[in-house]
Design an enzyme around this catalytic site. Structure first.
Site, PDB file in Angstrom:
ATOM      1  N   HIS A 151      60.638  81.640  67.078  1.00  9.05           N
ATOM      2  CA  HIS A 151      61.094  80.275  67.404  1.00  9.05           C
ATOM      3  C   HIS A 151      61.215  80.040  68.906  1.00  9.05           C
ATOM      4  CE1 HIS A 151      62.041  78.821  63.305  1.00  9.05           C
ATOM      5  NE2 HIS A 151      62.023  80.128  63.070  1.00  9.05           N
ATOM      6  N   ASP A 204      61.709  76.459  76.866  1.00 11.22           N
ATOM      7  CA  ASP A 204      62.084  76.216  75.466  1.00 11.22           C
ATOM      8  C   ASP A 204      60.862  76.430  74.579  1.00 11.22           C
ATOM      9  OD1 ASP A 204      63.718  75.373  73.356  1.00 11.22           O
ATOM     10  OD2 ASP A 204      64.476  73.644  74.471  1.00 11.22           O
TER      11      ASP A 204
HETATM   12  C1  GDG Z   1      65.239  77.188  68.671  1.00  9.30           C
HETATM   13  C2  GDG Z   1      64.327  77.194  69.902  1.00  9.30           C
HETATM   14  C3  GDG Z   1      62.794  75.580  68.763  1.00  9.30           C
HETATM   15  C4  GDG Z   1      72.101  69.658  68.384  1.00  9.30           C
HETATM   16  N1  GDG Z   1      73.296  69.074  68.612  1.00  9.30           N
HETATM   17  C5  GDG Z   1      73.765  68.638  67.429  1.00  9.30           C
HETATM   18  C6  GDG Z   1      72.817  68.941  66.456  1.00  9.30           C
HETATM   19  N2  GDG Z   1      71.814  69.572  67.067  1.00  9.30           N
HETATM   20  C7  GDG Z   1      70.570  70.002  66.414  1.00  9.30           C
HETATM   21  C8  GDG Z   1      69.444  69.093  66.858  1.00  9.30           C
HETATM   22  C9  GDG Z   1      68.230  69.962  66.643  1.00  9.30           C
HETATM   23  C10 GDG Z   1      68.788  71.374  66.838  1.00  9.30           C
HETATM   24  O1  GDG Z   1      70.207  71.295  66.809  1.00  9.30           O
HETATM   25  C11 GDG Z   1      68.382  71.953  68.196  1.00  9.30           C
HETATM   26  O2  GDG Z   1      67.074  72.378  68.085  1.00  9.30           O
HETATM   27  P1  GDG Z   1      66.174  72.758  69.358  1.00  9.30           P
HETATM   28  O3  GDG Z   1      64.795  72.957  68.858  1.00  9.30           O
HETATM   29  O4  GDG Z   1      66.269  71.660  70.349  1.00  9.30           O
HETATM   30  O5  GDG Z   1      66.827  74.036  70.014  1.00  9.30           O
HETATM   31  P2  GDG Z   1      67.346  75.527  69.563  1.00  9.30           P
HETATM   32  O6  GDG Z   1      68.579  75.471  68.760  1.00  9.30           O
HETATM   33  O7  GDG Z   1      67.412  76.304  70.831  1.00  9.30           O
HETATM   34  O8  GDG Z   1      66.156  76.093  68.619  1.00  9.30           O
HETATM   35  C12 GDG Z   1      63.587  75.871  70.051  1.00  9.30           C
HETATM   36  C13 GDG Z   1      63.675  75.733  67.515  1.00  9.30           C
HETATM   37  O9  GDG Z   1      64.359  77.000  67.500  1.00  9.30           O
HETATM   38  C14 GDG Z   1      62.864  75.631  66.230  1.00  9.30           C
HETATM   39  O10 GDG Z   1      61.839  76.582  66.184  1.00  9.30           O
HETATM   40  O11 GDG Z   1      62.328  74.240  68.828  1.00  9.30           O
HETATM   41  O12 GDG Z   1      62.687  75.912  71.146  1.00  9.30           O
HETATM   42  O13 GDG Z   1      65.083  77.475  71.092  1.00  9.30           O
HETATM   43  O14 GDG Z   1      67.753  69.846  65.325  1.00  9.30           O
HETATM   44  O15 GDG Z   1      69.477  67.942  66.080  1.00  9.30           O
HETATM   45  N3  GDG Z   1      72.964  68.616  65.160  1.00  9.30           N
HETATM   46  C15 GDG Z   1      74.107  67.963  64.810  1.00  9.30           C
HETATM   47  N4  GDG Z   1      75.079  67.668  65.710  1.00  9.30           N
HETATM   48  C16 GDG Z   1      74.950  67.982  67.018  1.00  9.30           C
HETATM   49  O16 GDG Z   1      75.851  67.699  67.823  1.00  9.30           O
HETATM   50  N5  GDG Z   1      74.280  67.601  63.523  1.00  9.30           N
END
Ligand code: GDG
Length: 463
Positions: free
Chosen positions: A165, A372
């Site tokens: 990821h 990222d």
């Molecule tokens: C890893 C990789 C890759 C965030 N704040 C709240 C909330 N979130 C949710 C978002 C989004 C998720 O968390 C964050 O996803 P990201 O992809 O931006 O980042 P990572 O957690 O670092 O994920 C990344 C991912 O894995 C998938 O392969 O894209 O590069 O680092 O879905 O919506 N959700 C809620 N409240 C919040 O305050 N409900």
């Protein structure tokens, strides 16, 4: 006749849900973060089992209504000390920073490598006892890189996949890891190794060439008489569900409330787990520059930064939290007027509804990580904008930048040009905004998470 699909067994460190019952009060919480956002809808649709560590009381989770789970949960119980060494010590203080290219941040020697090996063995054992010989086993992410090899040792004929990821760096960076050979050997126990981008898969193959005796050719590695394929499989989000949420009337009311509360200023939004890879201080510096440069900016613009607490026991994260608190305090102290504050800083998890209301209320989304793997917040912002309004300012170092061409791309280390990009986004003509958002929405739909999973699992089944 439709083929009956094989049972899917997903294995990851963090599971999707935790059930808590204290003194008669029950609640369900869902883990925050990209992995759960992506895989929960896949398992809800397809069924199967999700094996994960028995959930600890963690911060980065959000309370949800009791889920109707269409799949089973399997749990691995790790002793507290082992969990600390494996999760905080090796996975998050060494492997995470290194695979993101943050070499000076790594803290080798704080935890024994054996804690990672033992924890991976526990995951492998639970997976073996939870699955049958013909099941598809799909291991997730950097915490569990030895599990494919451990499974292969017990089940030579199993179909085993692994998905990364996060980014995979070039050999000069990866080679710093003291356990580089063991990790590569562990991963090569899989049949399919998936990465978000072709360049991450290419870096992985370069590492195999540099640090192992195995032969690499045409997207695959020859490993002890088996072929291990390395593929690029860019992840996405459950677009239909999230679009439906975005246009829900309750969400619409919340959007109005946010706009009114913010005094009808133009809104800039950041949403991140608290992590040094996400570029939050650099973003705050770019916003401050805008406030300093243009007197009128404080009456016209506001930044809402949602920051989800994460890995609070790892020192680098606690230090970063202090730095961000200080910066927000300084900027607000300097530029606030009575009743009007430039940065609204929410250090907690929002419900998914509230999050989507914020996406819809925001004129500009700032997604500016220093590195990222993909970044699903960028995808979610575009999915939420069914009105084709809103501008995304996106770091060129997020995997999403390779896909979302309608965004304004920035180098987040270049604070001045990020300030210029924010200003350009805030003053963009509607026709250009629409054109850009339409292009991004098309790509987000194409990258839908169900397609991603179907494509990956077809490769894993050898179809
Ligand atoms: C890893 C990789 C890759 C965030 N704040 C709240 C909330 N979130 C949710 C978002 C989004 C998720 O968390 C964050 O996803 P990201 O992809 O931006 O980042 P990572 O957690 O670092 O994920 C990344 C991912 O894995 C998938 O392969 O894209 O590069 O680092 O879905 O919506 N959700 C809620 N409240 C919040 O305050 N409900």
């Amino acid at each position: 006749m439709a083929r009956k699909s094989r049972k899917l067994v997903v294995v990851s460190n963090r599971g999707p849900y935790r059930h808590e019952a204290t003194r008669g009060h029950e609640r369900w919480v869902r883990a925050a973060g990209g992995l759960v956002t992506a895989l929960d809808p896949v398992l809800q649709k397809r069924g199967g089992v999700w094996v994960s560590a028995k959930p600890a009381k963690d911060f980065d989770s959000v309370t949800v209504p009791a889920p109707h789970l269409a799949y089973d949960l399997g749990h691995v119980s790790l002793k507290r000390a082992e969990q600390r060494g494996f999760y905080e010590g090796i996975s998050n203080a060494v492997v995470w920073p290194l695979l993101h290219g943050f070499e000076p941040t790594i803290q080798v020697g704080e935890a024994p490598w054996s804690s990672y090996v033992n924890a991976n063995q526990e995951f492998a054992d639970t997976t073996l006892s939870t699955s049958g010989a013909s099941d598809l086993i799909w291991v997730q992410d950097y915490h569990l890189m030895l599990v494919p090899g451990m499974l292969r040792a017990k089940r030579p004929k199993a179909r085993i996949g692994w998905f990364c990821h996060i980014p995979w760096p070039p050999p000069d960076t990866f080679g710093i890891l003291p356990w580089r050979e063991e990790i590569l050997e562990g991963l090569l126990g899989a049949d399919i190794l998936g990465f978000h981008l072709p360049e991450y898969a290419e870096h992985f193959r370069q590492c195999v060439e540099r640090f192992t005796p195995y032969r690499v050719s045409r997207g695959a590695v020859q490993h002890r008489g088996r072929k291990v394929k390395t593929i690029a499989a860019p992840i996405g989000i459950p677009v239909d569900d999230l679009q439906a949420l975005a246009i829900d009337p309750d969400v619409g009311q919340e959007v109005e409330r946010i706009r009114q509360t913010m005094g009808n200023r133009q809104l800039i939004l950041g949403v991140d787990r608290l992590d040094y890879t996400k570029g939050i201080p650099e973003r705050l510096a770019a916003f401050e520059r805008l406030l300093r440069r243009e007197k009128i900016a404080r009456t016209r613009y506001a930044l809402i930064q949602v920051m989800v607490p994460s890995r609070t026991d790892v020192k680098a994260y606690a230090d970063l939290k202090e730095e961000i608190d200080r910066m927000v305090g300084d900027i607000n102290g300097r530029y606030a007027d009575t009743g009007r504050v430039p940065i609204h800083y929410l250090y907690r998890n929002l419900s998914q509804r509230a999050l989507f209301a914020h996406y819809r209320a925001a004129d500009v989304a700032l997604v500016t990580p220093l590195r990222d793997g993909m970044n699903l917040v960028a995808h979610e912002y575009a999915a939420a904008r069914t009105d084709e309004d809103g501008v995304l300012v996106l770091s060129e170092f997020a995997g999403a930048a390779k896909h979302l061409k309608g965004a304004i791309l920035v180098n987040p280390y270049d604070v001045e040009s990020t300030t210029n990009a924010i200003h350009r986004a805030l003053t963009m003509k509607s026709s250009e905004k629409r054109k850009r958002m339409r292009s991004m929405r098309g790509e987000v739909m194409r990258l839908d998470v169900h397609r991603w999973a179907d494509g990956y699992l077809a490769a894993l089944e050898g179809r």
